[in-house]
Design an enzyme around this catalytic site. Structure first.
Site, PDB file in Angstrom:
ATOM      1  CD  GLU A  96      -2.961   1.101   2.142  1.00 58.17           C
ATOM      2  OE1 GLU A  96      -3.621   2.242   2.811  1.00 58.17           O
ATOM      3  OE2 GLU A  96      -3.332  -0.073   2.806  1.00 58.17           O
ATOM      4  CE  LYS A 274      -6.300  -0.990   5.268  1.00 54.86           C
ATOM      5  NZ  LYS A 274      -5.496  -0.162   4.559  1.00 54.86           N
ATOM      6  CG  ASP A 290       0.663 -15.906  12.596  1.00 53.44           C
ATOM      7  OD1 ASP A 290       0.120 -15.214  11.766  1.00 53.44           O
ATOM      8  OD2 ASP A 290       0.129 -16.583  13.368  1.00 53.44           O
ATOM      9  CG  HIS A 388      -3.857   7.033  -0.039  1.00 48.71           C
ATOM     10  ND1 HIS A 388      -3.135   6.156   0.428  1.00 48.71           N
ATOM     11  CD2 HIS A 388      -4.643   6.627  -1.009  1.00 48.71           C
ATOM     12  CE1 HIS A 388      -3.310   4.845  -0.306  1.00 48.71           C
ATOM     13  NE2 HIS A 388      -4.574   5.139  -0.983  1.00 48.71           N
TER      14      HIS A 388
END
Length: 433
Positions: A96, A274, A290, A388
C-alpha cells in the site's frame, strides 16, 4: 588499548542517525547502500533484499505445503524513529502506497519532544485447556488451583531447554465459561516463551496437562491450544507531538476529535485500527512473524469492553500539545518460524537491530502509534486523500505505461486536475506523444 578501541567503536555507533532529508529522492541502489551502512549489512545480506529470489524454491518448499513458487512484495524502510533514545530504521513489507512515508513523517514530528517511549509486560503466552461435562465446575476450578504446582511441573517437563533459559510455565488461571452446551472449565497455562512466539511450546504443554485436568475435574478435555489474545504479553508506547511541530493547536483538537469518534463508534474504530495495522503488519511480515495472529489478538483486545473501540488514545496536555498512547498484545518472536528460515527476514531483523522479542514488540507498538498519528493528523487537516492519492497516482501512471522520464509530469497533472485514474493517465500520455 582494547578499551580505547571499544570506546571509539561505541562512539561511532552512537553517532549514527536515521534522520535523512530527501531519502525518498535517492535511487533504490543508493537507499539500499545507506541502509546497509547504517545497519552493518554485508553485501550478501543486503543482496537478500535487493536481488529477486532470496527465498529459493527449495527453501519455500519446506515452509508451507503444495508450493508452486514464491510471491514478492516491496520492502521499504521507515526513517526518523527514535525509541527509548535509540535510533531505528524500520523495515516494512507491504503493497500500500503512503504507509512508509506517513510513518517516517510521524516519527520525525515525534522527535521534537523526544520520540517514543515504550515498555513491555513480558513474553507470556496463554495455553487454553477446555474441559466440558463437569458436574461441579466451581469446585473443579478450585481443585485445579490446589494442584497448580503439580500441573506446572508436568508442563515444564515438556520443554526443559525453555525452563533452563528462565522460561516455561509460570502460573495458572482457571475460568468458568458459560456456553450453549453448558459451563466449561477453561484452564490457562501462562507460559514464558522467551524470545520465541511460542505456539508450539504452549500447545505441547497444554496437551501434556490435559489428563491431569480431567482427573481433577471429572470432565472431558477437548481443545488444548494457545490463545492469540496475548493479554499478558503487552507492548506499550507513548509519544508527545508538540503543537508547533504538527501545525498548531487546531490540529491537536482535530486529532482528539477524530479519536473521540473512533473510541465511541465501532464503524470508525474499524477503519482507525486498520490504519494502525498498516504500520504494524508490515514490520511483523518483514521480521518473519505471524501477522494473522497479531491481527486476531489486536482486534480481540479492542473488543473487551461493551463495544469494539480504538486501540490508541489521543489527548491534549496542559500545554496544548498532543499526547498519544497505545497498548496491544504482541505475540512475536525472533526464534523459530520464518524468522530463522527466510533469508530476507533475517536481513530485515538485522536492519531493525533488535536483539530480543521484547525489543521487537516495543518497536512494533511505536510504529503503530506513529501510523495512527499520521492518519489522524491527515484527517484533521487536508483529509486522508491528498497525500495518499499523490502516491497512488504514481502506481496508476506506471500501470498506464509512463516511463521514468514521464512519471513526475503525469502524476503532477493527475493530482492537479483531481482525476487520478489509469484512463486519465493514458490520456495524458497520449497528449505527450
Amino acid at each position: 588499548m582494547e578499551q580505547e578501541r571499544r570506546f571509539d567503536e561505541e562512539r561511532i555507533l552512537n553517532m549514527k542517525t536515521n534522520q535523512y532529508s530527501g531519502f525518498h529522492k535517492l535511487t533504490m541502489e543508493q537507499r539500499a547502500a545507506e541502509v546497509a551502512e547504517f545497519s552493518g549489512l554485508t553485501e550478501e545480506e543486503i543482496g537478500r533484499l535487493t536481488n529477486p529470489g532470496a527465498l529459493t524454491n527449495e527453501v519455500a518448499d519446506h515452509v508451507i505445503e503444495n508450493v508452486i513458487g514464491t510471491y514478492q512484495l516491496p520492502v521499504g524502510v521507515a526513517m526518523n524513529f527514535l525509541i527509548n533514545g535509540k535510533e531505528y530504521v524500520i523495515p516494512m513489507v507491504l503493497e500500500e502506497a503512503s504507509v512508509v512515508a506517513a510513518a517516517s513523517n510521524a516519527a520525525k514530528m515525534a522527535r521534537a519532544a523526544g520520540g517514543f517511549t515504550t515498555s513491555y509486560t513480558g513474553n507470556i503466552m496463554i495455553a487454553q485447556v477446555q474441559c466440558i461435562g463437569v458436574a461441579n465446575p466451581y469446585f473443579a476450578r478450585q481443585n485445579i488451583l490446589h494442584h497448580k504446582e503439580e500441573i506446572l511441573a508436568i508442563a515444564n517437563e515438556k520443554d526443559p531447554v525453555l525452563v533452563k533459559l528462565t522460561g516455561g510455565a509460570k502460573d495458572l488461571e482457571v475460568r468458568i465459561v458459560d456456553s450453549q452446551i453448558g459451563p466449561m472449565v477453561v484452564t490457562h497455562l501462562l507460559v514464558d516463551t522467551g524470545d520465541a512466539m511460542g505456539a508450539n511450546a504452549v500447545n505441547t504443554m497444554a496437551e501434556a496437562v490435559a489428563p491431569t485436568i480431567e482427573k481433577l475435574t471429572g470432565g472431558t478435555v477437548k481443545l488444548r491450544i494457545l490463545s492469540n489474545l496475548a493479554d499478558h504479553r503487552l507492548a506499550r508506547a507513548t509519544a508527545t507531538f508538540t503543537k508547533e511541530a504538527i501545525g498548531g493547536e487546531d490540529v491537536v483538537d482535530g486529532v482528539v476529535a477524530a479519536y473521540a469518534f473512533a473510541a465511541a463508534d465501532p464503524y470508525r474504530a474499524a477503519t482507525s485500527n486498520k490504519g494502525i495495522m498498516n504500520g504494524i503488519d508490515p514490520v511483523v511480515v518483514a521480521t518473519g512473524n505471524d501477522w494473522r495472529g497479531m491481527e486476531a489478538g489486536v482486534h480481540s483486545y479492542c473488543s473487551r469492553g461493551d463495544h469494539y473501540t480504538s486501540l490508541t488514545r489521543w489527548e491534549k496536555d496542559a500545554d496544548g500539545n498532543l499526547t498519544g498512547s497505545i497498548e496491544l498484545p504482541t505475540p512475536v518472536g525472533l526464534v523459530g518460524g520464518a524468522t530463522k528460515i527466510h533469508p530476507a527476514a533475517q536481513a530485515c531483523v538485522k536492519i531493525l537491530g533488535v536483539k530480543t522479542a521484547a525489543e521487537l514488540a516495543q518497536v512494533i507498538a511505536a510504529v503503530g502509534l506513529a501510523q495512527n498519528f499520521a492518519a489522524m493528523r491527515a484527517l484533521a487537516t487536508d483529509g486522508i486523500q491528498k497525500g495518499h492519492m499523490k502516491l497512488h497516482a504514481r502506481n496508476l501512471a506506471t500501470v498506464a505505461g509512463a516511463t521514468p522520464e514521464q512519471l513526475d509530469a503525469v502524476v503532477a497533472k493527475m493530482v492537479a486536475d483531481k482525476k487520478v485514474s489509469v484512463d486519465y493517465a493514458k490520456e495524458i500520455l497520449a497528449g505527450m506523444q
